[in-house]
Design a protein around this motif. Structure first.
Motif, short mmCIF file in Angstrom:
data_model
loop_
_atom_site.label_atom_id
_atom_site.label_comp_id
_atom_site.label_asym_id
_atom_site.label_seq_id
_atom_site.Cartn_x
_atom_site.Cartn_y
_atom_site.Cartn_z
N ILE A 29 2.47 5.60 -9.80
CA ILE A 29 2.76 4.38 -9.03
C ILE A 29 2.24 4.53 -7.60
O ILE A 29 1.59 3.61 -7.06
N GLN A 30 2.51 5.65 -7.00
CA GLN A 30 2.11 5.87 -5.61
C GLN A 30 0.59 5.85 -5.47
O GLN A 30 0.06 5.34 -4.47
N ASP A 31 -0.12 6.40 -6.45
CA ASP A 31 -1.58 6.38 -6.40
C ASP A 31 -2.11 4.96 -6.38
O ASP A 31 -3.05 4.64 -5.63
N VAL A 32 -1.54 4.08 -7.19
CA VAL A 32 -1.98 2.68 -7.22
C VAL A 32 -1.69 2.01 -5.89
O VAL A 32 -2.55 1.35 -5.30
N TYR A 33 -0.47 2.16 -5.40
CA TYR A 33 -0.09 1.50 -4.15
C TYR A 33 -0.92 2.02 -2.97
O TYR A 33 -1.26 1.26 -2.06
N ARG A 34 -1.26 3.29 -3.01
CA ARG A 34 -2.09 3.84 -1.93
C ARG A 34 -3.47 3.17 -1.92
O ARG A 34 -4.02 2.89 -0.84
N ARG A 35 -4.03 2.90 -3.09
CA ARG A 35 -5.34 2.26 -3.17
C ARG A 35 -5.30 0.84 -2.62
O ARG A 35 -6.32 0.31 -2.17
N PHE A 36 -4.15 0.21 -2.68
CA PHE A 36 -4.00 -1.13 -2.12
C PHE A 36 -3.68 -1.09 -0.62
O PHE A 36 -3.57 -2.15 0.01
N GLY A 37 -3.53 0.09 -0.06
CA GLY A 37 -3.31 0.21 1.38
C GLY A 37 -1.86 0.35 1.81
O GLY A 37 -1.57 0.28 3.01
#
Length: 422
Positions: A29-37
């Motif tokens: 989850i954190q990896d996805v959210y990090r890609r969105f900024g």
């Protein structure tokens, strides 16, 4: 007297295998959210009691764990409870976020994309799937007034859910302003609007027959008003994105054009999402938190009895702390529910360096160090003890997949042997 070693009622201990699954899910989850900024922040478990009881948390304020002021003797002084407490355990992550943003706004990028993960506490009645301590996983976009916030939050969250392996999700969309206009058009008195939608929110549990009975017999609304609302709601189901604005305008003429257009824009963004994400405009979606001011949304999954994520716009909440209105929108994943839905982690390679009692500790550590460098994975020294077959069985039950026997007279390092129960 033997001490009770069970955890406090409504809480639970997590064994290593469960924690490993949770860590994997959080990492994805954190990896996805990090890609969105979205940038991770942390806030304290304790907040000042006046903030937690300021009317921002709706029904959750009734489930607040209060903390007595320091220095009170065992014999509590007489007086109102409010005089005895100054802190409370947070019941969600949104209220602490508004305090955080108000304090550090000048140091934060604008708009600010926030990611939070941490425990929250509610004095729930413990039952299956409901705990007094549980974890929330939130993203929030503060400072963005347009529906870019809603659309991005939904896209990021559905992508995060897909990343952990949850497919077949459905996003349900509505708007608090639409709900208020619909109730008014149906003839629901202003003072009865809150109760009206609390009951309508039960539609999926008690059906229209139960909803009508509660509204008429329990809340005293005229049958004609309930029928009018039901007809309006029925005309607003299964709307394609291109028809959302027109149909809403026809069904609820008092609805401001901007609200209908914003809903249509969000719907169009949902319709353009890749993958198998489904969406619907749901005129019965209410959500319980009292701070929502605009669009609201939930994500459901066929294998979950309740929603697995939810959120909405709360433009007025930050302003209560800052004194200046700040547009804000957030989405919270039901972390405990999605962990229950995903498959447990398959154990990776874990090797036990099984060394005899006469093997020097430094040699056992050196063997483990060498194996980690050569093979990667998990390698742990374990001292030999008890019957050999029984110890191998214990190692396997603890998650080890292989072992290396190390004896004092060994000249070379033996190969890793797989663990099998005999």
């Amino acid at each position: 007297m033997k001490m009770d070693n069970s955890p406090a009622r409504g809480t639970r201990d997590l064994l290593p295998a469960a924690v490993a699954t949770r860590d994997r899910v959080l990492g994805l989850i954190q990896d996805v959210y990090r890609r969105f900024g979205y940038q991770r922040i942390e806030t304290p478990a304790l907040e000042r009691i006046e903030r937690l009881t300021g009317g921002q948390g709706g029904e959750n304020e009734k489930l607040l764990f209060r903390v007595l002021r320091r220095g009170l003797d065992e014999q509590l002084p007489a007086g109102p409870l409010a005089d005895l407490v100054d802190l409370g355990l947070r019941y969600d992550l949104t209220v602490p976020l508004t305090r955080f943003y108000s304090q550090y706004r000048a140091e934060l990028p604008q708009p600010f994309r926030s990611f939070q993960f941490g425990p929250v506490w509610r004095a729930e009645r413990p039952q299956k799937g409901r705990y007094r301590q549980f974890y929330q996983c939130d993203i929030d976009l503060l400072g963005e007034p347009s529906v870019l916030a809603e659309a991005e939050l939904i896209e990021a969250t559905t992508e995060a859910l897909a990343a952990v392996g949850l497919t077949g999700t459905e996003v349900r969309l509505s708007d608090r302003r639409f709900l208020a206009a619909l109730a008014s058009a149906a003839g629901v008195p202003d003072e009865a609007t809150g109760g009206f939608f609390v009951t309508v929110d039960k539609l999926d549990k008690i059906g229209w027959e139960g909803v009508e009975r509660e509204l008429v017999d329990g809340r005293g609304l005229p049958s004609a008003v309930v029928t009018s609302a039901r007809d309006a709601i029925g005309a607003l189901t299964d709307l394609p994105a291109v028809k959302v604005a027109d149909v809403l305008a026809d069904a609820v003429p008092a609805l401001p054009d901007a609200v209908a257009e914003d809903l249509a824009t969000t719907a169009a963004c949902l319709a353009a999402l890749p993958g198998d994400v489904r969406w619907s405009f749901d005129p019965t979606l209410v959500r319980g938190m009292g701070y929502y001011t605009g669009q609201i949304f939930e994500v459901s999954h066929p294998d979950s009895a309740g929603s697995i994520a939810g959120g909405g716009r709360y433009d007025e909440l930050v302003g209560r702390s800052l004194g200046t209105e700040v547009p804000a929108c957030g989405f919270s994943i039901g972390f405990e529910r999605i962990v229950d839905l995903v498959a447990a982690d398959a154990p990776g390679e874990r090797v036990a360096v099984l060394f005899d009692a006469d093997v020097p500790v430094e040699r056992a550590l050196a063997v483990a160090r060498r194996l980690r460098a050569e093979r990667g994975g998990v390698v742990s020294p374990v001292r030999r003890g008890g019957k050999f077959a029984a110890q191998l069985g214990r190692l396997e039950s603890w998650g080890f997949t292989g072992f290396v026997p190390v004896r004092a007279d060994d000249a070379d390092l033996p190969d890793v042997r797989p663990l099998r129960r005999d």
